[in-house]
Scaffold this motif. Structure first.
Motif, PDB file in Angstrom:
ATOM      1  N   ILE A 153     -47.314  43.553  -2.310  1.00  0.00           N
ATOM      2  CA  ILE A 153     -46.904  42.625  -3.362  1.00  0.00           C
ATOM      3  C   ILE A 153     -47.696  41.329  -3.189  1.00  0.00           C
ATOM      4  CG2 ILE A 153     -44.969  41.480  -2.199  1.00  0.00           C
ATOM      5  CD1 ILE A 153     -44.319  42.880  -5.526  1.00  0.00           C
ATOM      6  N   LEU A 154     -48.130  40.742  -4.297  1.00  0.00           N
ATOM      7  CA  LEU A 154     -48.888  39.495  -4.280  1.00  0.00           C
ATOM      8  C   LEU A 154     -48.125  38.465  -5.112  1.00  0.00           C
ATOM      9  CD1 LEU A 154     -51.509  37.970  -3.538  1.00  0.00           C
ATOM     10  CD2 LEU A 154     -52.503  38.877  -5.652  1.00  0.00           C
ATOM     11  N   ILE A 155     -47.811  37.323  -4.473  1.00  0.00           N
ATOM     12  CA  ILE A 155     -47.048  36.267  -5.132  1.00  0.00           C
ATOM     13  C   ILE A 155     -47.890  34.995  -5.192  1.00  0.00           C
ATOM     14  CG2 ILE A 155     -44.958  34.855  -5.073  1.00  0.00           C
ATOM     15  CD1 ILE A 155     -43.691  37.064  -3.303  1.00  0.00           C
ATOM     16  N   PRO A 156     -48.343  34.601  -6.384  1.00  0.00           N
ATOM     17  CA  PRO A 156     -49.066  33.325  -6.501  1.00  0.00           C
ATOM     18  C   PRO A 156     -48.094  32.151  -6.373  1.00  0.00           C
ATOM     19  CG  PRO A 156     -49.530  34.789  -8.364  1.00  0.00           C
ATOM     20  CD  PRO A 156     -48.354  35.361  -7.629  1.00  0.00           C
ATOM     21  N   LEU A 157     -48.428  31.188  -5.518  1.00  0.00           N
ATOM     22  CA  LEU A 157     -47.627  29.974  -5.330  1.00  0.00           C
ATOM     23  C   LEU A 157     -48.342  28.829  -6.037  1.00  0.00           C
ATOM     24  CD1 LEU A 157     -46.901  30.244  -1.486  1.00  0.00           C
ATOM     25  CD2 LEU A 157     -45.517  31.115  -3.389  1.00  0.00           C
ATOM     26  N   ILE A 158     -47.683  28.248  -7.035  1.00  0.00           N
ATOM     27  CA  ILE A 158     -48.350  27.255  -7.877  1.00  0.00           C
ATOM     28  C   ILE A 158     -47.522  25.965  -7.940  1.00  0.00           C
ATOM     29  CG2 ILE A 158     -49.193  26.763 -10.201  1.00  0.00           C
ATOM     30  CD1 ILE A 158     -49.770  29.762 -10.455  1.00  0.00           C
ATOM     31  N   PRO A 159     -48.150  24.842  -7.546  1.00  0.00           N
ATOM     32  CA  PRO A 159     -47.442  23.559  -7.594  1.00  0.00           C
ATOM     33  C   PRO A 159     -47.320  23.045  -9.024  1.00  0.00           C
ATOM     34  CG  PRO A 159     -49.690  23.200  -6.874  1.00  0.00           C
ATOM     35  CD  PRO A 159     -49.506  24.694  -7.007  1.00  0.00           C
ATOM     36  N   TYR A 160     -46.240  22.320  -9.255  1.00  0.00           N
ATOM     37  CA  TYR A 160     -45.988  21.725 -10.567  1.00  0.00           C
ATOM     38  C   TYR A 160     -45.404  20.341 -10.345  1.00  0.00           C
ATOM     39  CZ  TYR A 160     -43.696  20.729 -14.976  1.00  0.00           C
ATOM     40  OH  TYR A 160     -43.286  20.122 -16.127  1.00  0.00           O
ATOM     41  N   GLN A 161     -45.907  19.388 -11.083  1.00  0.00           N
ATOM     42  CA  GLN A 161     -45.309  18.051 -11.087  1.00  0.00           C
ATOM     43  C   GLN A 161     -45.832  17.269 -12.279  1.00  0.00           C
ATOM     44  OE1 GLN A 161     -46.540  16.219  -7.417  1.00  0.00           O
ATOM     45  NE2 GLN A 161     -48.135  15.078  -8.425  1.00  0.00           N
ATOM     46  N   MET A 162     -44.982  16.452 -12.810  1.00  0.00           N
ATOM     47  CA  MET A 162     -45.369  15.601 -13.933  1.00  0.00           C
ATOM     48  C   MET A 162     -45.332  14.125 -13.530  1.00  0.00           C
ATOM     49  SD  MET A 162     -46.046  17.557 -16.531  1.00  0.00           S
ATOM     50  CE  MET A 162     -45.924  16.543 -17.993  1.00  0.00           C
ATOM     51  N   SER A 163     -44.780  13.825 -12.371  1.00  0.00           N
ATOM     52  CA  SER A 163     -44.536  12.433 -11.993  1.00  0.00           C
ATOM     53  C   SER A 163     -45.794  11.655 -11.641  1.00  0.00           C
ATOM     54  CB  SER A 163     -43.556  12.373 -10.818  1.00  0.00           C
ATOM     55  OG  SER A 163     -44.093  13.075  -9.709  1.00  0.00           O
ATOM     56  N   THR A 164     -46.801  12.297 -11.099  1.00  0.00           N
ATOM     57  CA  THR A 164     -48.012  11.596 -10.688  1.00  0.00           C
ATOM     58  C   THR A 164     -49.129  11.932 -11.659  1.00  0.00           C
ATOM     59  OG1 THR A 164     -47.276  11.888  -8.399  1.00  0.00           O
ATOM     60  CG2 THR A 164     -49.542  11.152  -8.734  1.00  0.00           C
ATOM     61  N   GLU A 165     -49.405  11.009 -12.559  1.00  0.00           N
ATOM     62  CA  GLU A 165     -50.384  11.271 -13.619  1.00  0.00           C
ATOM     63  C   GLU A 165     -51.771  11.591 -13.067  1.00  0.00           C
ATOM     64  OE1 GLU A 165     -50.390   8.363 -16.735  1.00  0.00           O
ATOM     65  OE2 GLU A 165     -48.220   8.520 -17.001  1.00  0.00           O
ATOM     66  N   SER A 166     -52.122  10.983 -11.948  1.00  0.00           N
ATOM     67  CA  SER A 166     -53.451  11.227 -11.380  1.00  0.00           C
ATOM     68  C   SER A 166     -53.604  12.658 -10.861  1.00  0.00           C
ATOM     69  CB  SER A 166     -53.741  10.230 -10.252  1.00  0.00           C
ATOM     70  OG  SER A 166     -52.805  10.401  -9.200  1.00  0.00           O
ATOM     71  N   GLU A 167     -52.493  13.343 -10.669  1.00  0.00           N
ATOM     72  CA  GLU A 167     -52.518  14.714 -10.147  1.00  0.00           C
ATOM     73  C   GLU A 167     -52.378  15.777 -11.241  1.00  0.00           C
ATOM     74  OE1 GLU A 167     -52.464  15.722  -6.620  1.00  0.00           O
ATOM     75  OE2 GLU A 167     -53.282  13.698  -6.464  1.00  0.00           O
TER      76      GLU A 167
END
Length: 152
Positions: free
Chosen positions: A21-35
């Protein structure tokens, strides 16, 4: 095999052969506009890599839906949630669990993960449609595929 109706129907017919099984781990955030752009690019690149890996290893690998997490959440909470996924996954006969990420913060916690972390020090930005990016993705897929095969 991907998490869609047609592939899951095939999985049910041949699940004794699909042990990874392959699980992609993906970060999410809206708080830091530069990111924002960096995180969106990581999402796109991780998705491309995961899909290409699934194609390369068709017949042995199931690609799950991506696991999205808030970038600045505590990893302990996310690991607990991930272990819930693993508990559910292990109701099927999967012998190998791999987590795919471009986020280096997972490296500090890989010992407690119930699976193998595949961390790629990927690019922070770029053009996913460029020839350079296609070469980068192809090279990464070849290397990761070889690594996954070594676990079989």
């Amino acid at each position: 095999m991907k998490w869609n109706k047609a592939d899951l129907a095939q999985y049910l017919e041949a699940k004794e052969y699909i042990d990874t099984i392959l699980i992609p781990l993906i970060p999410y955030q809206m708080s830091t506009e530069s990111e924002l752009e960096k995180n969106a690019f990581q999402n796109e690149l991780t998705t491309v890599l995961a899909n290409d890996l699934e194609k390369e290893l068709t017949g042995r690998v199931m690609l799950t839906p991506s696991y999205y997490y808030v970038k600045h959440a505590t990893k302990e909470e996310e690991i607990e949630r991930l272990h819930g996924w693993i508990t559910e996954i292990q109701k099927q006969p999967f012998s190998h669990v791999f987590f795919l990420t471009l986020d280096a913060s997972w490296k500090k916690h890989e010992q407690v993960l119930k699976g193998t972390l595949l961390w790629l020090p990927g690019m922070k930005s770029g053009d996913l449609h460029s020839a350079e990016m296609h070469r980068f993705v192809r090279d990464q897929v070849d290397q990761i595929s070889e690594l996954i095969r070594s676990y079989w």
